[in-house]
Each structure stands twice: as structure tokens, then as C-alpha cells.
Design an enzyme around this catalytic site. Structure first.
Site: not given
Length: 659
Positions: A113, A8-9, A335, A333, A115
Site C-alpha cells: 500500500d 500487500e493483500k 488511510r 486509498y 504508505d
């Protein structure tokens, strides 16, 4: 044949590449010892087209080249959703596409991520260039070496996460439908009122703003009311203690909140009580109680705690948690909307505690006294969804590398985790009921017999007060008495007090209110629906929503207080109730969960949002909104998501090339 890992990043790509072993770094990707490749996104590389893309070419354009907003074009309902690569992400998209279509790549791994959005942002890239190769799913809640190694060796079939992708896709479509159409419709209505301003409307931001404004109104209109509280001071077995009078239902002068507000009634009651020569014990109970350790933190909880304890904004706490997760690899993580942990992770506790002990000189005694075999109620698989609570990792770190603010938040997370390996606190809870002239006085006392987990938090007495919100009366040591025993009355007197208005929101309490929105609703049926739902927004978006409202000058702060601005009140006054209703947003989120679980389709959900959007547009069409001349539209800042994150990617590539 090799695999392509799409993170993702850049920070996640770095963690995966480091575990696989870096051989070569190039622009936008890394080749590993296993022959696999690792590349990365910068969050969402894709975005939905603007409404102009769905309108006929003949519509007039403004000087900026944008098509002019017209009421006749509304509502704009796409039948075939158009996706595009963000203008400043095209180079990285091309890199990913070229790698994915390479002949030496047999399998692609989605490393978004853990989610909904993480699932969608990689899937939508693959879908956009028509990927036909098999896709696996990498799932990790932390980026320390141990977690990454475990995730790399336990890849799942990406199709198992289709529900999460669909939920995220439905969310993006519905946000577009409501936000784009309602903003245009109400902005045009303000134009008809003679003072056109951009009236930004959103499914989450508008109800959130209304929450704050409604609280401000209650505070503004609040009228304090004097009332009387009767306190009695008693003596028995050499101990002096205080008890409070509990008014009977027949007591004259009570208001709806059972406050005694009638001065004459208070005077008459006092005269009656003063004739008593002694009190009689009508009931006495004393028993041991256990108090379990608090659960580990969800993002909302750590944001609330960080705001209350240190005055940090919700966005600041999120950024700190993100740094602890990505940069320092010391926590999982962040979030997350969950406060529980999967039972399988309990077996990893000794390793986590060992890692903490290796570099936590300040907490070494507390860590050494922890019992990893203990299993608190935090270990509960039935409470786990996409994420688990925020806890320390097995990474051996260096606390000197943390800023003071990072250390504050980190210690909160560590102590909550350590508390899970301590026994429950044991308390002696005592209650005495006294009869004084047929009036009931009650006092409660709580004495700590065994601190248990409270030892983790240092100041046992103060920590217990904070945990239970107990007042001084509940901390008193009470005598052992028997029913029917006589107790000396030292004095009884009324104490005047005043009713208090509700407290202003702080960022911490607003985050909690968004999450637990049911507590702000009086209607019982609505309350139940909201309690079963997920509240307003998500753990990942709430801080950003508050920050955006502040940026648009719709929310202002004074110290820790968070208030709606005059501009906000002017906007909310003109919006219909259905736009401001938090229940609609909570139901929206609960529907997304049903999509995620495969219980309803995207179409079923979107049909409802289309109907709702049409109602909004029709409502706005009937309005002529007159705004004060002082109200102007806030200009949204323009920024490049990819450009902002390219620096971290360049540092990663530069560093790995040296290897």
C-alpha cells in the site's frame, strides 16, 4: 524475462492480475498473459521476536513455557534485531520466496500500500530471504482498472522509497522497546504492591487514554457559573433585528472569560441602558465575501463526520472506507492524513465525473452542473506527501451493491469531490455597531447571494449553518444603515446563562484530538512542536487504538459518549507523567518523518528511544504500585492475521481458476 508483483493483500493482487490478464491461478499466486506473476501477502508476514528470544536460556520458565519476567533482565535492548515469519504465514512466505528465486523472474515489484507500512511489509520479506534481484515500486491510491493500469505502466525504482521503509522499521523497533519493556516493568511494580496485573503501556494508547480521562476529570469537577448576556432588540427601516452587548474592559463584575457574573453589576448596567431613548449607529459595513468549498476528506475527517452525522464508530467508518476502496473500487486509498489532491489529477476530473454520472441517478443534476475546468484550492502539490485526499474513482459502479451504511459514507465522499467543481459561495456579510449610553451592541448578518458549491449539499440554508457554525443571530437579514443614524430600541434585557463543561469525547472528536493534539496543550512552546508534528498515531492506526482500548475495557461508551473506565483511572494514577504525555508521542511521529525524508538515521532515532526506555524502567523499579482488587489484567485476544484473510484469497483463486 518476467516480473513478480508482490501485493500487500489478495484484493490488490486481484486488481493487478485482472489488468495484466489472468492465464492461470494456483495456490498463492497467479500467472498472467504477459508471463508475469502476481502473488500476495496478508499484511505483515513477518514479526519481531518476543523479548524471550534475547534472554539467556537458563532463565526459569513458567508452566506455559514462557520465561519468567524478572526485573534484573530489564531493560531488554536488542543489538541485532531478530525477525521471524508468522507461524500461520509460513506457507505463503514459502510461495513468495520460491517465485522470487525462480530463474524466469528478472524483476520484483513491491506492490505494498502507498504508505510506510506498505513499503516495509514487502521489503522485509525480500530482505529476510536475501533477495538480490532488482526491485521496482508500484504506487497506486486506488484499485479501479484505470488507476491500476496507470500504476503498472509507471513503475519506479524501489530504492526511491528507502526513507519510508526506514521510518516504518524505526517505528516498529521503538514500539517494541517502549511497549515490551515498560509493560514488563510496570507489571512487576504492581506485583510488588500485592495485586499483580498486566499493565499494558504503549506510546500511543497510554496518552490517548489519558486524553479521555483528563477530559472526564474536568467534566466531573466542573462547577457551573451563572452569567448575564445582554440582548437588545432594535428596529430600523421596517426591520427588527437583535444585537448583543460587548462588555468593555472596565465593566465591573467580569470573570477571566469576560462573562458578567455579578448580579448587582448586571442590575446596575440594565438600569443605565433603560434610560436610553434610542441607539445610534457607530459603524456599519456590508460587503460581499466568498466562501470556498471544503477540502476533500482525510480519514480523520471522514471518521469525525461519520460519527457526528450517523453515530458510526471510527473503526466502522474505516472498514466502510476500506470496502469502498477494495471491494467496490469506488474510492481511493482511505488511510490518508491529507485533504488535498495533486494537480496532475485535475486532468482526470472529466473522466471521474463521467463515471459518476453513469450510475448516480440521484445526483445527476448536481454532476451535470459541475464544471471540471474549475480548480479549487484542494489542488495543491505542496500539501501532498505519501497520500492524497479520499475521492471517487473512475470506476462505474452499482449503488444497489452498497449497504445503507456504505452508501452514507460514499455520498459524503462524492459530494465533497463534486463541490470542488462549483464556484465559491457568495455571501453578503453585514455588521452593525450601535452605541447605547456609551455601551457597544454588535450584530452580524450573513445572506447568501449565490449558493455556489452549497447547492451540492442540498439544503443550502442548513448546510451553511453547519459549515459556519453560525447562530440564528448571524442568519438575520439586516437593514442598510449609515453611521450616525438613529435606531429605535424596542427592548434591552439580560438573559441568564450558565457556563458549560467541556463535552465528552466521541470517537469522532477523539480521532480529531489525536490528530490535532496541539489544541489540548496550554504550553506555547509545546503547542508549536505538536502543531508542526503529526499528532498521536497515524490515520491508519487511530481507529484500531480506540477499538483496542475499548476491548481492554479501559474506554467505555454511553451512546456517543466515550469515557475512561474505573480501571483506566486506576492504571493512569500509577503511571508517571512522561508515559502519559502526548507531546512525547507527537515528537516521536515527527522524528519518523525526518527519517522518511533522510534527515536523520534510524540509529539516531533509536538511541533516543533506548534512553527513554531506560528511564521508564528505572522509574518503574522505584515504584510499588497498589491497584484496587477489582482491577484485573485484560487478556489480549489471540488471532491469526493470515488465517483471517485466507478466505478472501481462496475466493480469489477459485474465481480466477474458472477463467
Amino acid at each position: 524475462m518476467n516480473r513478480l508483483f508482490i501485493a500487500e493483500k489478495p484484493s490488490v493482487a486481484k486488481a493487478i492480475a485482472s489488468v495484466l490478464g489472468i492465464v492461470k491461478s494456483d495456490k498463492g499466486f497467479v500467472k498472467t498473459k504477459s508471463g508475469d506473476y502476481v502473488t500476495w501477502c496478508f499484511g505483515h508476514l513477518m514479526e519481531l521476536e518476543e523479548p524471550d528470544a534475547y534472554l539467556p536460556d537458563h532463565i526459569p520458565t513458567s508452566s506455559s513455557g514462557k520465561k519468567i519476567w524478572r526485573e534484573s533482565d530489564l531493560p531488554i535492548i536488542p543489538t541485532d534485531w531478530k525477525l521471524k515469519v508468522k507461524s500461520d504465514c509460513k506457507a505463503q512466505f514459502s510461495t513468495i520466496k520460491k517465485l522470487a528465486q525462480g530463474k524466469d523472474i528478472a524483476t520484483i515489484v513491491n506492490c505494498g500500500d502507498p504508505d510506510r507500512e506498505g513499503q516495509l511489509l514487502v521489503d522485509e520479506v525480500l530482505s529476510f530471504f536475501g533477495n538480490k534481484k532488482p526491485v521496482l515500486r508500484y504506487w497506486a491510491a486506488a484499485v479501479d482498472d484505470a488507476t491500476v493500469k496507470k500504476a503498472v505502466t509507471n513503475l519506479k525504482n524501489n530504492s526511491a522509497y528507502l526513507g519510508m521503509k526506514n521510518a516504518a522499521l524505526a517505528r516498529s523497533h521503538a514500539d517494541w522497546l517502549i511497549g515490551m519493556n515498560a509493560t514488563r516493568a510496570f507489571t512487576l511494580a504492581s506485583g510488588r504492591g500485592g495485586n499483580r496485573a498486566l499493565l499494558s503501556v504503549g506510546r500511543v494508547q497510554t496518552p490517548t487514554l489519558n486524553l479521555v480521562a483528563s477530559r472526564d476529570e474536568k467534566i466531573k469537577n466542573f462547577k457551573p457559573q451563572t452569567y448575564y448576556v445582554f440582548k437588545g432588540q432594535f428596529k430600523a427601516k421596517g426591520k427588527i433585528f437583535t444585537a448583543t452587548l460587548q462588555f468593555s474592559e472596565s465593566q465591573p463584575g467580569l470573570d477571566q472569560e469576560q462573562h458578567l457574573i455579578d448580579a448587582n453589576a448586571a442590575k446596575s448596567l440594565l438600569a443605565k441602558l433603560k434610560t436610553a431613548s434610542a441607539a445610534v449607529v457607530s459603524a456599519f459595513s456590508s460587503k460581499e465575501k466568498e466562501k470556498s468549498p471544503p477540502l476533500v476528506y482525510s480519514l480523520a475527517d471522514i471518521q469525525s463526520e461519520g460519527n457526528a452525522k450517523y453515530g458510526y464508530s471510527a473503526e466502522k467508518v474505516l472498514n466502510i472506507c476500506q470496502a469502498l476502496y477494495e471491494k467496490h473500487k469506488l474510492t481511493t486509498y482511505p488511510r490518508s492524513d491529507c485533504q488535498y489532491l495533486p494537480t496532475v489529477q485535475h486532468a482526470e476530473a472529466p473522466k471521474v465525473l463521467s463515471a459518476l454520472k453513469s450510475f448516480h441517478n440521484e445526483l445527476i443534476k448536481i454532476i451535470s452542473c459541475a464544471t471540471p475546468g474549475l480548480k479549487s484550492k484542494v489542488w495543491n502539490d505542496s500539501k501532498i506527501s505519501a497520500h492524497h485526499g479520499i475521492i471517487p474513482t473512475q470506476q462505474k459502479g452499482d449503488l444497489s451493491e452498497l449497504s445503507a451504511d456504505e452508501k452514507n459514507i460514499y455520498y459524503l465522499i462524492v459530494k465533497r469531490y463534486l463541490a470542488q467543481f462549483y464556484k465559491s459561495a457568495k455571501l453578503l456579510a453585514t455588521q452593525i455597531k450601535l452605541n447605547v449610553k456609551n455601551e457597544l451592541f454588535i450584530c452580524n448578518g450573513s445572506v447568501i447571494l449565490d449558493p455556489g458549491y452549497l447547492a451540492v449539499f442540498g439544503d443550502i440554508e442548513n448546510e451553511e449553518k453547519d459549515e459556519s457554525s453560525a447562530d440564528e443571530e448571524e442568519q438575520q437579514s439586516l437593514p442598510l444603515l449609515r453611521e450616525g443614524e438613529s435606531v429605535e430600541i424596542i427592548k434591552i434585557e439580560p438573559v441568564t446563562a450558565q457556563t458549560k463543561p467541556p463535552a465528552y469525547f466521541t470517537e469522532g472528536t477523539l480521532i480529531k484530538a489525536m490528530q490535532n493534539i496541539y489544541s489540548c496543550i496550554d504550553n506555547p512552546s509545546y503547542k508549536k512542536i505538536l502543531k508542526d508534528g503529526d499528532g498521536i498515531g497515524t490515520s491508519a492506526t487511530r481507529a484500531g487504538i480506540i477499538a483496542e482500548l475499548r476491548k481492554k475495557e479501559l474506554l467505555i461508551t454511553k451512546g456517543k459518549k466515550l469515557m475512561a473506565s474505573d480501571k483506566a483511572f486506576a492504571l493512569l494514577k500509577e503511571l508517571p507523567d512522561l508515559v502519559k504525555n502526548p507531546m512525547l508521542t507527537a515528537m516521536f511521529e515527527s522524528q519518523l518523518k525526518l527519517i522518511e525524508e533522510g534527515k536523520i538515521s534510524i540509529k539516531q532515532f533509536e538511541d533516543k528511544q533506548i534512553s527513554f526506555t531506560k528511564d521508564l524502567v528505572n522509574t518503574a523499579a522505584s515504584l510499588t504500585i497498589k491497584l484496587p482488587s477489582s482491577v484485573t489484567s485484560a487478556t489480549a485476544s489471540s488471532g491469526s492475521t493470515c488465517n483471517k484473510k485466507t478466505n478472501s484469497a481462496k475466493k480469489f483463486v477459485k474465481k480466477t481458476r474458472k477463467r
